[in-house]
Design a protein around this motif. Structure first.
Motif, short mmCIF file in Angstrom:
data_model
loop_
_atom_site.label_atom_id
_atom_site.label_comp_id
_atom_site.label_asym_id
_atom_site.label_seq_id
_atom_site.Cartn_x
_atom_site.Cartn_y
_atom_site.Cartn_z
N SER A 2 -18.09 -19.42 -25.28
CA SER A 2 -18.54 -18.63 -24.13
C SER A 2 -18.55 -19.44 -22.83
O SER A 2 -18.44 -18.86 -21.75
CB SER A 2 -19.93 -18.06 -24.39
N ILE A 3 -18.67 -20.76 -22.91
CA ILE A 3 -18.64 -21.58 -21.69
C ILE A 3 -17.24 -21.55 -21.10
O ILE A 3 -17.05 -21.31 -19.91
CB ILE A 3 -19.09 -23.02 -21.99
N THR A 4 -16.24 -21.80 -21.93
CA THR A 4 -14.85 -21.74 -21.47
C THR A 4 -14.49 -20.32 -21.04
O THR A 4 -13.80 -20.13 -20.02
CB THR A 4 -13.92 -22.21 -22.60
N PHE A 5 -14.95 -19.34 -21.77
CA PHE A 5 -14.75 -17.93 -21.42
C PHE A 5 -15.28 -17.63 -20.02
O PHE A 5 -14.73 -16.79 -19.29
CB PHE A 5 -15.46 -17.08 -22.48
N GLY A 6 -16.35 -18.33 -19.63
CA GLY A 6 -16.94 -18.12 -18.30
C GLY A 6 -18.07 -17.13 -18.30
O GLY A 6 -18.22 -16.33 -17.37
N TRP A 7 -18.93 -17.20 -19.33
CA TRP A 7 -20.05 -16.27 -19.43
C TRP A 7 -20.94 -16.38 -18.19
O TRP A 7 -21.37 -17.45 -17.80
CB TRP A 7 -20.87 -16.56 -20.68
N VAL A 10 -13.56 -17.53 -26.14
CA VAL A 10 -14.22 -16.33 -26.69
C VAL A 10 -15.66 -16.72 -27.05
O VAL A 10 -15.89 -17.74 -27.71
CB VAL A 10 -13.50 -15.79 -27.94
N GLY A 11 -16.61 -15.91 -26.63
CA GLY A 11 -18.00 -16.19 -26.92
C GLY A 11 -18.28 -16.24 -28.41
O GLY A 11 -17.72 -15.47 -29.19
N VAL A 61 -12.55 -31.72 -24.63
CA VAL A 61 -13.41 -31.84 -23.45
C VAL A 61 -14.84 -31.49 -23.88
O VAL A 61 -15.12 -30.36 -24.27
CB VAL A 61 -12.94 -30.90 -22.33
N MET A 62 -15.74 -32.47 -23.80
CA MET A 62 -17.12 -32.26 -24.20
C MET A 62 -17.89 -31.61 -23.07
O MET A 62 -18.03 -32.17 -21.97
CB MET A 62 -17.78 -33.59 -24.58
N LEU A 63 -18.40 -30.41 -23.31
CA LEU A 63 -19.13 -29.65 -22.31
C LEU A 63 -20.63 -29.95 -22.43
O LEU A 63 -21.18 -29.90 -23.53
CB LEU A 63 -18.86 -28.15 -22.48
#
Length: 348
Positions: free
Chosen positions: A106-111, A143-144, A253-255
């Motif tokens: 969900s972070i990459t998705f842009g929630w 995807v979340g 990539v560590m978020l």
């Protein structure tokens, strides 16, 4: 009928009617409230019910429905014809573009942020000009609720079809969650009020110590005997192997976790993941240095939602734009792009 049973004929229906009125009022109230002030749990429920769909692809639990638009957390969420939260992309890459497929949750998705302000879209802009004449195209496969096993399935079933020159995988702590089918109680599938009540109950249990808080939950995920961590390790290695066979550089990539930046209590887990990925022969970029040494909540989407907000996504993209071109993977990706465009081959 005896006199002592007579009141039951009145009391029981009255109680049931009261519950029905209470529940109906709560349902209407929550749905109206979320228009004015989005509630995290309810918005995630809407996302699961309206945007996601059970997948027919091998190994994929779920994916996005193609061509849908919803308002979630106050922002528009639209998917393209292939179910990506992105603009339309041709399966064939443009010869002047370096195409980067970005996998994640969900972070990459842009929630909680507009699509244009999620770090995959921002990275396309921030990387522009790194090399004269080189243009960047990023594809957001986030995807979340995805974990590493889901991201591997997305890589196999969708991302590689777009012939990327590089793959980035956004890694977060909950990627070590075990893969389970998404199942909801029938009441939770139908009622926003039930979802809201469940969220309040869950928060209360955590405050009272009846359920694990987030830091203990994440720590347990990365125990050596954790089934989810074992699945994660296997999936990461398979992603690396799959990309290597095709000659595609892959970078993990560590978020960052945003609850308390001062404590930085997950540094040991990040180090373990770095060593795991290094040992498997891929590169690892930790975005924790992009953020200050204290705070955290100023980077949240909302007071109850610790997903990164627009400011955090901008910092992530800036840090990636600074560090990615310094990697060996970047140089390999540029070379791979030039070679593949010259041969027109899908694989090396």
């Amino acid at each position: 009928m005896s006199a002592d049973r007579q009141p039951l004929r009145v009391i029981v229906p009255a109680i049931l009617f009261g519950i029905l009125v209470f529940w109906g009022a709560g349902e209407v109230g929550i749905r109206l409230l979320t228009i004015w002030r989005p509630q995290y749990d309810v918005e995630m429920w809407k996302y699961a019910e309206r945007v996601k769909v059970v997948s027919n692809h091998p190994g994929m639990r779920f994916e996005h429905r193609p061509g849908v638009c919803e308002i979630l957390m106050g922002v528009e969420v639209c998917t393209n014809s292939d179910g990506l939260r992105d603009r339309e992309h041709s399966p064939e890459p443009d010869s002047a573009h370096l195409r980067i497929a970005i996998l994640g949750d969900s972070i990459t998705f842009g929630w909680g942020v507009p699509q244009r302000d999620a770090y995959p879209a921002l990275l396309e802009k921030t990387l522009a000009g790194v090399k004269p004449g080189l243009q960047i195209e990023t594809l957001n496969f986030g995807v979340g609720n995805y974990n590493s096993v889901d991201e591997l399935a997305m890589l196999k079933n969708h991302a590689l079809d777009y012939r990327p020159d590089m793959v980035l995988v956004g890694v977060f702590l909950n990627d070590a969650e075990p893969s389970r089918a998404l199942e909801f109680h029938p009441l939770l599938k139908q009622s926003a009020f039930a979802v809201w009540l469940w969220g309040r109950l869950d928060a209360l249990q955590r405050r009272l110590g009846l359920r694990k808080d987030f830091d203990h939950y994440y720590e347990d995920l990365f125990q050596a005997d954790s089934s989810g961590f074992k699945e994660m390790q296997s999936a990461l290695r398979e992603m690396i192997s799959l990309c290597r066979r095709r000659g595609i550089p892959i970078v993990f990539v560590m978020l960052p976790e945003l609850h308390d930046l001062a404590r930085d209590e997950f540094a040991d887990i990040r180090l373990r993941l770095r060593r795991l990925i290094d040992a498997a022969g891929a590169e690892f970029i930790d975005l924790r240095p992009a953020l200050p040494q204290s705070g955290g909540r100023e980077f949240w989407v909302s007071a109850e939602d610790p997903h990164p907000n627009i400011l955090a996504h901008r910092l992530y993209a800036d840090e990636l734009a600074r560090r990615l071109p310094e990697t060996l993977s970047w140089q390999e990706a540029v070379t791979f792009m030039e070679q593949r465009r010259g041969t027109g081959s899908n694989e090396k």
